[in-house]
Design a protein around this motif. Structure first.
Motif, PDB file in Angstrom:
ATOM      1  N   GLU A  93       0.902  -1.641  -0.415  1.00 15.54           N
ATOM      2  CA  GLU A  93       0.170   0.086  -0.095  1.00 15.54           C
ATOM      3  C   GLU A  93       0.472   1.502   0.181  1.00 15.54           C
ATOM      4  N   HIS A  94       0.328   2.262  -0.981  1.00 14.82           N
ATOM      5  CA  HIS A  94       1.260   3.449  -0.880  1.00 14.82           C
ATOM      6  C   HIS A  94       0.579   4.455   0.234  1.00 14.82           C
ATOM      7  N   MET A  95       1.717   5.021   1.016  1.00 13.27           N
ATOM      8  CA  MET A  95       2.078   5.626   1.515  1.00 13.27           C
ATOM      9  C   MET A  95       3.444   6.831   2.397  1.00 13.27           C
ATOM     10  N   THR A  96       2.675   8.469   2.399  1.00 12.78           N
ATOM     11  CA  THR A  96       3.826   8.811   2.902  1.00 12.78           C
ATOM     12  C   THR A  96       3.820   8.916   3.775  1.00 12.78           C
ATOM     13  N   ILE A  97       5.202   9.071   4.749  1.00 15.66           N
ATOM     14  CA  ILE A  97       5.239   8.985   6.039  1.00 15.66           C
ATOM     15  C   ILE A  97       4.957  10.004   6.655  1.00 15.66           C
ATOM     16  N   LEU A  98       4.450  11.181   7.803  1.00 18.11           N
ATOM     17  CA  LEU A  98       4.310  11.130   8.258  1.00 18.11           C
ATOM     18  C   LEU A  98       4.122  10.945   9.491  1.00 18.11           C
ATOM     19  N   SER A  99       5.574  11.841   9.798  1.00 14.89           N
ATOM     20  CA  SER A  99       6.191  10.929  11.368  1.00 14.89           C
ATOM     21  C   SER A  99       6.754  12.319  12.289  1.00 14.89           C
ATOM     22  N   GLY A 100       6.931  11.730  13.512  1.00 13.20           N
ATOM     23  CA  GLY A 100       6.972  12.642  14.647  1.00 13.20           C
ATOM     24  C   GLY A 100       8.054  11.828  15.750  1.00 13.20           C
ATOM     25  N   ALA A 101       9.292  13.245  15.736  1.00 12.81           N
ATOM     26  CA  ALA A 101      10.059  12.196  17.054  1.00 12.81           C
ATOM     27  C   ALA A 101       9.757  12.051  17.975  1.00 12.81           C
ATOM     28  N   ILE A 102       9.357  11.141  18.770  1.00 14.38           N
ATOM     29  CA  ILE A 102       9.930  10.995  20.889  1.00 14.38           C
ATOM     30  C   ILE A 102      10.379  10.484  20.796  1.00 14.38           C
ATOM     31  N   HIS A 103      11.200  10.063  21.963  1.00 11.37           N
ATOM     32  CA  HIS A 103      12.427  10.195  22.534  1.00 11.37           C
ATOM     33  C   HIS A 103      12.068   9.234  23.833  1.00 11.37           C
ATOM     34  N   TYR A 104      11.300   7.732  23.847  1.00  6.87           N
ATOM     35  CA  TYR A 104      11.122   7.486  25.001  1.00  6.87           C
ATOM     36  C   TYR A 104      11.177   7.299  25.876  1.00  6.87           C
ATOM     37  N   PHE A 105      13.018   7.993  25.797  1.00  8.94           N
ATOM     38  CA  PHE A 105      14.032   7.976  26.715  1.00  8.94           C
ATOM     39  C   PHE A 105      14.305   8.970  28.218  1.00  8.94           C
ATOM     40  N   ARG A 106      13.302   9.775  26.430  1.00  9.30           N
ATOM     41  CA  ARG A 106      13.000  11.613  27.952  1.00  9.30           C
ATOM     42  C   ARG A 106      11.431  11.704  28.227  1.00  9.30           C
ATOM     43  N   VAL A 107      10.952  10.507  28.218  1.00  9.79           N
ATOM     44  CA  VAL A 107       9.927  11.005  28.502  1.00  9.79           C
ATOM     45  C   VAL A 107       8.726   9.629  29.640  1.00  9.79           C
ATOM     46  N   VAL A 108       8.134   9.880  30.650  1.00  6.05           N
ATOM     47  CA  VAL A 108       8.046   8.638  31.815  1.00  6.05           C
ATOM     48  C   VAL A 108       7.295   7.457  30.789  1.00  6.05           C
ATOM     49  N   PRO A 109       7.576   6.110  31.043  1.00  3.51           N
ATOM     50  CA  PRO A 109       6.677   5.175  30.538  1.00  3.51           C
ATOM     51  C   PRO A 109       4.991   6.021  31.222  1.00  3.51           C
ATOM     52  N   ASP A 110       4.764   6.415  31.872  1.00  2.00           N
ATOM     53  CA  ASP A 110       2.782   6.809  32.494  1.00  2.00           C
ATOM     54  C   ASP A 110       2.868   7.672  30.725  1.00  2.00           C
ATOM     55  N   TYR A 111       3.580   8.555  31.100  1.00  2.46           N
ATOM     56  CA  TYR A 111       2.912   9.938  29.615  1.00  2.46           C
ATOM     57  C   TYR A 111       3.443   8.693  28.187  1.00  2.46           C
ATOM     58  N   TRP A 112       4.053   7.971  27.962  1.00  2.65           N
ATOM     59  CA  TRP A 112       4.304   7.351  26.800  1.00  2.65           C
ATOM     60  C   TRP A 112       3.263   7.544  25.629  1.00  2.65           C
ATOM     61  N   TYR A 113       1.945   7.131  26.306  1.00  2.00           N
ATOM     62  CA  TYR A 113       0.506   7.048  25.610  1.00  2.00           C
ATOM     63  C   TYR A 113      -0.410   8.392  25.621  1.00  2.00           C
ATOM     64  N   ASP A 114      -0.285   9.090  26.338  1.00  2.00           N
ATOM     65  CA  ASP A 114      -0.610  10.222  25.935  1.00  2.00           C
ATOM     66  C   ASP A 114      -0.208  11.317  24.847  1.00  2.00           C
ATOM     67  N   ARG A 115       1.553  10.958  24.469  1.00  3.09           N
ATOM     68  CA  ARG A 115       2.672  12.037  23.954  1.00  3.09           C
ATOM     69  C   ARG A 115       2.156  10.879  22.500  1.00  3.09           C
ATOM     70  N   LEU A 116       1.622   9.837  22.545  1.00  2.22           N
ATOM     71  CA  LEU A 116       1.466   9.437  21.035  1.00  2.22           C
ATOM     72  C   LEU A 116       0.067   9.469  20.643  1.00  2.22           C
ATOM     73  N   VAL A 349       8.251  13.006   5.556  1.00  2.00           N
ATOM     74  CA  VAL A 349       8.784  13.985   6.739  1.00  2.00           C
ATOM     75  C   VAL A 349       8.861  13.598   7.834  1.00  2.00           C
ATOM     76  N   ASN A 350       9.316  13.564   9.433  1.00  2.00           N
ATOM     77  CA  ASN A 350       9.907  13.013  10.092  1.00  2.00           C
ATOM     78  C   ASN A 350       9.730  14.730  11.211  1.00  2.00           C
ATOM     79  N   LEU A 351       9.127  15.374  11.794  1.00  2.00           N
ATOM     80  CA  LEU A 351       9.204  16.290  12.730  1.00  2.00           C
ATOM     81  C   LEU A 351      10.361  16.392  13.779  1.00  2.00           C
TER      82      LEU A 351
END
Length: 715
Positions: A93-116, A349-351
């Motif tokens: 399937e054709h896809m334009t990758i629309l990405s954003g950078a989040i470094h898991y090690f800079r965010v407490v795990p309890d907030y991974w879902y919120d950021r994602l 693109v990756n932000l």
């Protein structure tokens, strides 16, 4: 054995790995191997991709394999991520990758879902993350993939939200992270050459990859996971031109089961060299902040007929200590306009960053071109990103979201698109009273036994941590000198510290310059104790040379004579230390004038209900580190520009909490730190303004309202 949804990814991964290794050994009998390859892939397709037809695999695939023994064949069948002329194919399937950078090690795990979920609500379909080697292997042979380092859990969380994942595993990652993610213990080898074919370096990378890739490789799309691509090293053309090194990293990844897309990312000036480093299967991607049309045109010139992707579209920028204004950033309008141009040119693109997070602990990096230009990075990695350090929606988020929804291919947008989630609530917990303290020199028994050395050496060369040296924190050099000694010279010190005589500070020490100072007159005879406390303020993460060590790197002369017979104390402030010192019996009542030298200060506070995010305002303090319930939340420094530290709610607890801070507050020997009477000013609601991307000293009672989309709750 019944192949279930839960175990088939790992099962299929290991079967393919066994086959690919067998194929490497038997590459001479190409006809049999290719035929088996086709049959093998067909069986795999029945298990994992039942919608794919018999004719596709025994027709098209077999013809391709029989007619072409490509480089990829040396490492077994590749995955299901492909490229077309303008975009990417994922499972056909054709896809334009629309990405954003989040470094898991800079965010407490309890907030991974919120950021994602906020990433997905912006219209993005992919999350990108680095993997920091220095966190996952803090001591040679000891690995940690738990808690905030549970990269598997982070990837699975993204998958549950329907997001793809791009991984940049290094070994070097830059990221404004300590030593670019490389472990400090590598520098225990006096001959170490980082990011090279130096055999000890490559051997260490091999051992690390042996532990990392069994965790992340089974999570590729081919095996039912969300991972669609991996970066080979990171921006290598800024650093070197050794194609053998890049090929070695590439081969390590393929041999450990990477079957999906491989890529590199570099600036415009590095594209020409980058294309010569690796086999044609590796995609070139580009990094930039401005002039997207010219940059993408250059990428297309060097890589015609392949899809374009901006791996790092810099949405903001990071900050250094003692830097009055940001070096560069983008206003919301500028960021949105650049993104619109990128999408209009049909580029993925990756932000970088979508959400920056925090440099917890001692993990901030630094930049430097030479000894005189060392610039350590602040604790906050807010980055002026679309999502703030505390996870709040910004104006930049809203404007860039509008661009994505209006200009990206509709088929590449998340379906259904979530509504924008509300920001997490904040709270102010009032002024903390730091009523107890311990001078640093009185805490030495809580740290490991000192190392006896003839002359001072860097912290990396100490025989601690199973003989691998010290990587982070402080190092204290102690010796005994004659009471009548008057002059001390330190030829080279990195990065910051203080000299003390009999526990009393006599001189502030700063990086790189030769330090010469006079000691107070003492005609009593006998001897006195000279202590030199040195802080590693963060190793360089981006430079042509990275092998900068920390501590005292040259001679120490006392009255012109090279002084010998020292003890070196490794003050790493590990979690085991912070939790034991909290309950120790050495704490004393804080005197009204504070401690005359470096000390720990302790406060306790009670939270009556569910904890919420807050900020520690350190604007009345000089320089040090803050710990909350034993966790190092980062450094503060009165030179700015950051005066407040973000404290995520999961680090707090309902009921009693403990905060303590290291502080370098002393008397007039220093040109700052004069607020030693105001040691109790750890305030609550201070935040970071992302509107102007400045770290401001806040005095308003409504700072939570001012820097958040909703009011703070007060308890």
């Amino acid at each position: 054995m019944r192949i279930t949804q839960n175990n088939r990814c790992t099962w299929y991964f290991h079967v393919r790995m066994i086959y690919s290794r067998w194929e490497q050994r038997a590459s001479g009998t190409s006809g049999v191997i290719v035929a088996f390859s086709c049959l093998y892939r067909f069986i795999g397709s029945l298990v994992f991709h039942p919608r794919r037809t018999f004719y596709e695999y025994l027709g098209i695939r077999m013809n391709r394999r029989l007619g072409e023994r490509s480089y990829e064949a040396s490492f077994g069948p590749l995955g299901v991520v492909r490229t077309s002329k303008e975009d990417f194919l994922i499972k056909g399937e054709h896809m334009t990758i629309l990405s954003g950078a989040i470094h898991y090690f800079r965010v407490v795990p309890d907030y991974w879902y919120d950021r994602l979920i906020k990433l997905k609500a912006m219209g993005l379909n992919t999350v990108e993350t680095y993997i920091p080697w220095n966190m996952h292997e803090p001591i040679p042979g000891e690995y940690d993939f738990s808690g905030i380092l549970d990269v598997r859990r982070f990837i699975r969380t993204a998958q549950k939200l329907g997001l793809h994942v791009i991984i940049r595993p290094g070994p070097y990652i830059c990221a404004e992270w300590e030593l670019g993610g490389l472990p400090g213990w590598l520098l225990h080898d006096p001959n170490m050459k980082l990011r090279s074919t130096h055999p000890p370096f490559l051997a260490a990378v091999e051992r690390y990859f042996d532990h990392l890739f069994p965790i992340i490789a089974p999570l590729q799309v081919s095996y039912g996971g969300p991972v669609i691509g991996f970066q080979v090293e990171n921006e290598y053309t800024y650093y070197g031109n050794d194609s053998n090194y890049m090929r070695a990293v590439h081969d390590m990844m393929r041999k450990r089961g990477v079957v999906e897309l491989l890529f590199t990312s570099d600036g415009v000036k590095g594209l020409k060299n980058a294309m010569t480093f690796l086999p044609p299967e590796v995609i070139l991607m580009i990094n930039f902040q401005s002039n997207p049309d010219k940059s993408l045109a250059a990428l297309q010139k060097f890589q015609p007929g392949r899809p374009m992707m901006v791996m790092e579209y810099w949405t903001g920028w990071f900050r250094h200590w003692n830097e009055p204004r940001p070096e560069r950033s983008l206003s919301p309008q500028e960021a949105a306009d650049g993104l619109k141009t990128i999408l209009s040119m049909k580029s993925s693109v990756n932000l970088y960053m979508f959400h920056g997070g925090t440099n917890f602990g001692f993990m901030n990096g630094a930049n430097e071109g030479d000894y005189s230009s060392y610039q350590p990075t602040v604790t906050s990695y807010d980055y002026d990103a679309p999502l703030s350090e505390a996870g709040d929606i910004t104006e930049k988020y809203k404007m860039m979201r509008e661009v994505i929804l209006s200009n990206a291919p509709p088929s590449s947008l998340p379906h259904p698109l979530p509504d924008i989630p509300v920001d997490l609530p904040k709270a102010r917990y009032g002024e903390l009273q730091f009523t107890l303290y311990i001078p640093i020199v009185d805490t030495l028994n809580y740290f490991p036994e000192p190392v006896n050395i003839k002359y001072p050496v860097s912290m990396e060369m100490l025989s601690v941590n199973k003989g691998s040296g010290q990587s982070y924190g402080f190092i204290l050099y102690r010796t005994v000198i004659d009471a009548g000694a008057r002059k001390v010279t330190i030829s080279k010190l990195r990065d910051h510290g203080v000299a003390m005589v009999n526990s009393v500070p006599v001189k502030k020490l700063t990086w790189f310059a030769e330090q010469t100072f006079l000691l107070p007159e003492d005609n009593t005879g006998g001897q006195k104790v000279l202590d030199i406390l040195v802080e590693n303020c963060g190793r360089t993460n981006f430079a042509k040379q990275l092998e900068f060590r920390k501590g005292i790197l040259g001679d120490v002369l006392v009255d012109g004579v090279k002084h010998s017979s020292w003890k070196a104390y490794s003050l790493e402030f590990k979690y085991s230390f912070t939790t034991s010192i909290e309950g120790g019996g050495l704490w004393k009542r804080t005197p009204p004038s504070g401690s005359p030298g470096p000390a720990l200060y302790k406060a306790s506070f009670n939270i009556k209900s569910q904890p919420l995010d807050t900020f520690a305002d350190m604007s009345g303090w000089s320089k040090g580190v803050v710990f909350i319930n034993g966790v190092n939340i980062g450094r503060y420094w009165s030179v700015g520009p950051q005066y407040s530290l973000y404290i995520p709610a999961p680090l707090l607890r309902r009921g009693p909490n403990t905060a303590f801070s290291t502080s370098e507050i002393w008397y007039a020997y220093l040109d700052y730190g004069t607020n030693y009477c105001n040691l109790r000013n750890l305030a609550d609601g201070a935040g970071i303004t992302t509107a102007t991307y400045g770290f401001t000293e806040h005095t308003s009672d409504d700072v939570c309202t001012q820097y958040s989309s909703h009011n703070c709750e007060k308890y």
